[in-house]
Design a protein around this motif. Structure first.
Motif, PDB file in Angstrom:
ATOM      1  N   PHE A  50       6.486   3.617  -4.712  1.00 42.55           N
ATOM      2  CA  PHE A  50       5.122   3.101  -5.135  1.00 42.55           C
ATOM      3  C   PHE A  50       4.741   3.136  -4.001  1.00 42.55           C
ATOM      4  O   PHE A  50       5.221   3.381  -2.533  1.00 42.55           O
ATOM      5  CB  PHE A  50       6.153   1.368  -4.615  1.00 42.55           C
ATOM      6  N   ALA A  51       3.279   2.491  -3.376  1.00 38.30           N
ATOM      7  CA  ALA A  51       2.823   2.582  -1.939  1.00 38.30           C
ATOM      8  C   ALA A  51       3.282   1.504  -1.365  1.00 38.30           C
ATOM      9  O   ALA A  51       2.755   0.551  -1.861  1.00 38.30           O
ATOM     10  CB  ALA A  51       1.460   2.539  -2.245  1.00 38.30           C
ATOM     11  N   CYS A  52       3.794   1.233  -0.329  1.00 40.30           N
ATOM     12  CA  CYS A  52       4.528   0.672   0.414  1.00 40.30           C
ATOM     13  C   CYS A  52       4.307  -0.492   1.700  1.00 40.30           C
ATOM     14  O   CYS A  52       3.276   0.866   2.194  1.00 40.30           O
ATOM     15  CB  CYS A  52       5.340   0.193   0.568  1.00 40.30           C
ATOM     16  N   THR A  53       3.143  -1.244   1.858  1.00 45.52           N
ATOM     17  CA  THR A  53       2.380  -1.625   3.381  1.00 45.52           C
ATOM     18  C   THR A  53       3.400  -3.022   3.776  1.00 45.52           C
ATOM     19  O   THR A  53       3.130  -4.219   3.152  1.00 45.52           O
ATOM     20  CB  THR A  53       1.145  -1.747   2.952  1.00 45.52           C
ATOM     21  N   ARG A  54       3.751  -2.983   4.812  1.00 43.95           N
ATOM     22  CA  ARG A  54       4.113  -4.722   5.744  1.00 43.95           C
ATOM     23  C   ARG A  54       3.129  -5.078   5.991  1.00 43.95           C
ATOM     24  O   ARG A  54       2.148  -4.409   6.652  1.00 43.95           O
ATOM     25  CB  ARG A  54       5.166  -4.029   6.782  1.00 43.95           C
ATOM     26  N   VAL A  55       2.973  -6.219   5.664  1.00 45.98           N
ATOM     27  CA  VAL A  55       1.464  -7.238   6.368  1.00 45.98           C
ATOM     28  C   VAL A  55       2.183  -8.353   6.705  1.00 45.98           C
ATOM     29  O   VAL A  55       2.359  -9.363   6.244  1.00 45.98           O
ATOM     30  CB  VAL A  55       1.259  -7.522   4.737  1.00 45.98           C
ATOM     31  N   ASP A  56       2.711  -7.958   7.931  1.00 42.04           N
ATOM     32  CA  ASP A  56       3.368  -9.155   8.720  1.00 42.04           C
ATOM     33  C   ASP A  56       2.312  -9.815   9.675  1.00 42.04           C
ATOM     34  O   ASP A  56       1.160  -9.403   9.957  1.00 42.04           O
ATOM     35  CB  ASP A  56       4.281  -8.393   9.872  1.00 42.04           C
ATOM     36  N   ARG A  57       2.579 -11.073  10.011  1.00 38.39           N
ATOM     37  CA  ARG A  57       1.636 -12.031  10.133  1.00 38.39           C
ATOM     38  C   ARG A  57       2.493 -12.893  11.044  1.00 38.39           C
ATOM     39  O   ARG A  57       3.077 -13.890  10.642  1.00 38.39           O
ATOM     40  CB  ARG A  57       0.254 -12.523   9.396  1.00 38.39           C
ATOM     41  N   ASN A  58       1.736 -12.865  12.354  1.00 36.96           N
ATOM     42  CA  ASN A  58       2.042 -14.039  13.657  1.00 36.96           C
ATOM     43  C   ASN A  58       3.741 -14.029  13.282  1.00 36.96           C
ATOM     44  O   ASN A  58       4.817 -15.151  13.593  1.00 36.96           O
ATOM     45  CB  ASN A  58       1.933 -15.070  12.660  1.00 36.96           C
ATOM     46  N   GLY A  59       4.685 -12.749  13.033  1.00 39.56           N
ATOM     47  CA  GLY A  59       6.206 -12.956  12.920  1.00 39.56           C
ATOM     48  C   GLY A  59       6.828 -12.854  11.747  1.00 39.56           C
ATOM     49  O   GLY A  59       7.886 -13.326  11.631  1.00 39.56           O
ATOM     50  N   VAL A  60       5.601 -12.848  11.039  1.00 38.69           N
ATOM     51  CA  VAL A  60       6.064 -13.714   9.545  1.00 38.69           C
ATOM     52  C   VAL A  60       6.003 -12.025   8.682  1.00 38.69           C
ATOM     53  O   VAL A  60       4.823 -11.330   8.507  1.00 38.69           O
ATOM     54  CB  VAL A  60       5.599 -14.543   8.974  1.00 38.69           C
ATOM     55  N   PRO A  61       6.939 -11.703   8.350  1.00 37.14           N
ATOM     56  CA  PRO A  61       7.594 -10.523   7.078  1.00 37.14           C
ATOM     57  C   PRO A  61       6.851 -10.932   5.711  1.00 37.14           C
ATOM     58  O   PRO A  61       7.261 -11.702   5.820  1.00 37.14           O
ATOM     59  CB  PRO A  61       8.909 -10.212   7.532  1.00 37.14           C
ATOM     60  N   GLY A  68       0.190   2.609  -8.818  1.00 35.67           N
ATOM     61  CA  GLY A  68      -0.446   3.408  -9.516  1.00 35.67           C
ATOM     62  C   GLY A  68      -1.840   3.329  -9.103  1.00 35.67           C
ATOM     63  O   GLY A  68      -1.613   2.503  -7.699  1.00 35.67           O
ATOM     64  N   ALA A  69      -3.161   3.492  -9.313  1.00 38.58           N
ATOM     65  CA  ALA A  69      -4.491   3.365  -8.718  1.00 38.58           C
ATOM     66  C   ALA A  69      -4.735   2.137  -8.163  1.00 38.58           C
ATOM     67  O   ALA A  69      -4.822   0.800  -8.819  1.00 38.58           O
ATOM     68  CB  ALA A  69      -5.153   3.702  -9.056  1.00 38.58           C
ATOM     69  N   ARG A  70      -4.907   2.177  -6.815  1.00 43.34           N
ATOM     70  CA  ARG A  70      -5.530   0.828  -6.687  1.00 43.34           C
ATOM     71  C   ARG A  70      -6.366   0.259  -7.229  1.00 43.34           C
ATOM     72  O   ARG A  70      -7.953   1.116  -7.820  1.00 43.34           O
ATOM     73  CB  ARG A  70      -5.764   1.446  -5.386  1.00 43.34           C
ATOM     74  N   GLY A  71      -7.739  -0.853  -7.189  1.00 44.74           N
ATOM     75  CA  GLY A  71      -8.579  -1.344  -7.621  1.00 44.74           C
ATOM     76  C   GLY A  71      -8.756  -0.656  -9.204  1.00 44.74           C
ATOM     77  O   GLY A  71      -9.859  -1.323  -9.844  1.00 44.74           O
ATOM     78  N   HIS A  72      -7.192  -0.627 -10.435  1.00 46.64           N
ATOM     79  CA  HIS A  72      -7.079  -0.137 -11.400  1.00 46.64           C
ATOM     80  C   HIS A  72      -7.514  -1.821 -12.316  1.00 46.64           C
ATOM     81  O   HIS A  72      -7.668  -2.989 -12.085  1.00 46.64           O
ATOM     82  CB  HIS A  72      -5.596  -0.130 -12.315  1.00 46.64           C
ATOM     83  N   ALA A  73      -8.490  -1.797 -13.138  1.00 47.69           N
ATOM     84  CA  ALA A  73      -8.578  -3.116 -13.901  1.00 47.69           C
ATOM     85  C   ALA A  73      -7.414  -3.447 -14.449  1.00 47.69           C
ATOM     86  O   ALA A  73      -7.770  -5.377 -14.920  1.00 47.69           O
ATOM     87  CB  ALA A  73      -9.235  -2.851 -15.498  1.00 47.69           C
ATOM     88  N   LEU A 159      -2.195 -12.375   0.923  1.00 47.01           N
ATOM     89  CA  LEU A 159      -3.659 -12.540  -0.442  1.00 47.01           C
ATOM     90  C   LEU A 159      -5.021 -11.709   0.604  1.00 47.01           C
ATOM     91  O   LEU A 159      -5.783 -11.341   0.207  1.00 47.01           O
ATOM     92  CB  LEU A 159      -3.702 -13.264  -0.485  1.00 47.01           C
ATOM     93  N   ASP A 160      -4.402 -12.292   1.834  1.00 47.18           N
ATOM     94  CA  ASP A 160      -6.087 -12.375   2.788  1.00 47.18           C
ATOM     95  C   ASP A 160      -5.998 -10.833   2.822  1.00 47.18           C
ATOM     96  O   ASP A 160      -7.303 -10.194   2.871  1.00 47.18           O
ATOM     97  CB  ASP A 160      -5.399 -12.693   3.959  1.00 47.18           C
ATOM     98  N   TRP A 161      -5.051 -10.107   3.179  1.00 55.50           N
ATOM     99  CA  TRP A 161      -4.656  -8.618   3.126  1.00 55.50           C
ATOM    100  C   TRP A 161      -5.550  -8.112   1.769  1.00 55.50           C
ATOM    101  O   TRP A 161      -5.911  -7.084   2.260  1.00 55.50           O
ATOM    102  CB  TRP A 161      -2.897  -8.224   3.387  1.00 55.50           C
ATOM    103  N   MET A 162      -5.124  -8.195   1.402  1.00 56.07           N
ATOM    104  CA  MET A 162      -5.473  -7.497  -0.273  1.00 56.07           C
ATOM    105  C   MET A 162      -6.965  -7.600  -0.411  1.00 56.07           C
ATOM    106  O   MET A 162      -7.573  -7.010  -1.183  1.00 56.07           O
ATOM    107  CB  MET A 162      -4.687  -8.215  -1.736  1.00 56.07           C
ATOM    108  N   ALA A 163      -7.691  -9.241  -0.104  1.00 49.63           N
ATOM    109  CA  ALA A 163      -8.841  -8.874  -0.074  1.00 49.63           C
ATOM    110  C   ALA A 163      -9.722  -8.245   0.539  1.00 49.63           C
ATOM    111  O   ALA A 163     -11.412  -7.768   0.573  1.00 49.63           O
ATOM    112  CB  ALA A 163      -9.896 -10.585  -0.138  1.00 49.63           C
ATOM    113  N   THR A 164      -8.936  -8.080   1.652  1.00 52.96           N
ATOM    114  CA  THR A 164      -9.511  -7.124   2.160  1.00 52.96           C
ATOM    115  C   THR A 164      -9.543  -5.528   2.116  1.00 52.96           C
ATOM    116  O   THR A 164     -10.255  -5.188   3.034  1.00 52.96           O
ATOM    117  CB  THR A 164      -9.918  -7.449   4.066  1.00 52.96           C
ATOM    118  N   ASN A 165      -8.816  -5.613   1.645  1.00 52.92           N
ATOM    119  CA  ASN A 165      -7.909  -3.971   1.596  1.00 52.92           C
ATOM    120  C   ASN A 165      -8.139  -3.288  -0.156  1.00 52.92           C
ATOM    121  O   ASN A 165      -7.715  -1.904  -0.183  1.00 52.92           O
ATOM    122  CB  ASN A 165      -6.402  -3.814   1.676  1.00 52.92           C
TER     123      ASN A 165
END
Length: 392
Positions: A50-61, A68-73, A159-165
């Motif tokens: 799995f391609a993993c990314t930590r999306v911490d924001r304001n100290g929240v983990p 699989g491929a990004r942007g798959h239908a 969800l915010d991170w997903m929208a911009t990536n």
């Protein structure tokens, strides 16, 4: 994924959902502490490809993981949280709240029901699925450490991170506990909205023997609270029970029995269906406060906090898929419900269709929280069947 792909030092087989549940319970991730839970899951998922990314924001983990491929239908998503509520007094527990003890066919500990077992089940199901039947599409896991807290920087941050990536889920299942008493009896296709109104009444202090010289904020507040609590908001809708309003506190902080106080505070909580919006209900509360203010001469202000709007995913492809998998594994046809409190599904519903299904939640947030070990295996089976059928 092969067995050799797993870290050599990993102390468990992550495809065993009970072992993974136990490992997660042993992580003291009382919100907002990460406690090692997301670190463990990231290691397990990365090893499985799995391609993993930590999306911490304001100290929240938070953790995002995609196979699989990004942007798959076609991309099926699971959502859950690893943060837990405080244990209270540890002396009231019959076991170590973070010990993950297994006895009497149950696993015990904080988060056993809500919802480390659910996370473990969908992670284990996803690991098996991408190894045995690599899908023509993407499997996405979004796991937050901020569901039991303010929920401002958890699933919303993901969800915010997903929208911009350029990341997206076509459909999503939230693994919250949804069954009241028996495994398989209920799934959620929506949730009521939730909001709180905070009222402050300001009058004129005076002697209780001379009430005409004062303006009693307590009497004005009592009148307002009675009107709000007596009002019928609605009689329910196609998918929802009737909306409810509960007066949760009326406070003056007045220690004297012969003094009319200068101010009084009160709080109401509203759980509302799809006949209402938070904004409309806020306007109604303000109008009722203004009405009592005009009648009594006591100034009344209200401040509203909206936790989430009501929503429903109409019965269809997603709910049918989940219900069929539940029936196949439990021999029960789950009720399609919108009952209960709020969940992070309220954020996901603007991203993609979402439903919820998980374990029996009778002991969540309680002392001696626990779930049946057999049910965790059963839940993995349900999630695995959903993945197989979705990508079939």
């Amino acid at each position: 994924m092969t067995d050799a792909a797993l870290p050599a030092a990993l102390p468990l087989d992550p495809r065993d959902p009970v072992a993974l549940t136990a490992a997660l319970i042993r992580c003291p991730s009382v919100t907002p502490e990460e406690g090692g839970a997301l670190v463990l899951l990231e290691a397990v998922l990365t090893a499985a490809g799995f391609a993993c990314t930590r999306v911490d924001r304001n100290g929240v983990p938070n953790l995002f993981a995609r196979w699989g491929a990004r942007g798959h239908a076609r991309s099926f998503g699971f959502n859950g949280h690893t943060d837990v509520v405080p244990v209270g007094n540890p002396a009231d527990w019959s076991c170590d709240p973070f010990g993950a003890e297994i006895r009497d066919g149950r696993i015990w500990g904080r988060g056993a029901a809500d919802m480390k077992s659910g996370v473990a089940a969908f992670v284990a199901a996803a690991l098996d699925f991408v190894r045995d039947t690599p899908p023509d599409g993407a499997v996405i896991l979004t796991i937050t450490g901020d569901e039991e807290g303010p929920s401002r920087d958890g699933t919303l941050a993901l969800l915010d991170w997903m929208a911009t990536n350029d990341e997206a889920m076509s459909h999503c299942l939230v693994g919250e506990p949804t069954c009241p008493s028996e495994m398989g009896e209920m799934m959620k296709i929506g949730r009521r909205g939730s909001m709180t109104g905070y009222f402050t009444a300001r009058g004129v202090q005076g002697h209780s023997a001379y009430p005409h010289r004062a303006k009693n904020p307590v009497s004005a507040m009592a009148r307002l609270m009675d009107r709000l609590a007596s009002h019928e908001l609605d009689q329910g809708t196609d998918h929802f029970d009737a909306s409810t309003l509960a007066v949760t506190t009326i406070d003056t902080g007045n220690p004297a029995n012969n003094v009319i106080p200068a101010s009084c505070k009160a709080t109401v909580n509203i759980r509302f269906n799809d006949r209402h919006s938070g904004a409309n209900l806020s306007d109604w509360l303000a109008a009722e406060a203004a009405r009592v203010q005009a009648e009594t001469g006591v100034a009344i202000s209200v401040d509203c906090s909206i936790s989430g709007e009501s929503f429903v995913t109409p019965p269809g492809l997603l709910s049918d898929l989940v219900a069929a998998a539940v029936q196949a594994e439990t021999n029960r046809v789950p009720e399609l419900s919108t009952s209960g409190g709020t969940s992070d599904a309220r954020f996901i519903k603007t991203h993609c269709p979402v439903v919820e299904f998980g374990l029996v939640g009778k002991t969540m947030h309680q002392v001696d929280e626990h779930v049946e070990v057999a049910h965790i295996h059963q839940l993995k089976g349900i999630y695995a069947r959903i993945l197989r059928e979705y990508f079939a």
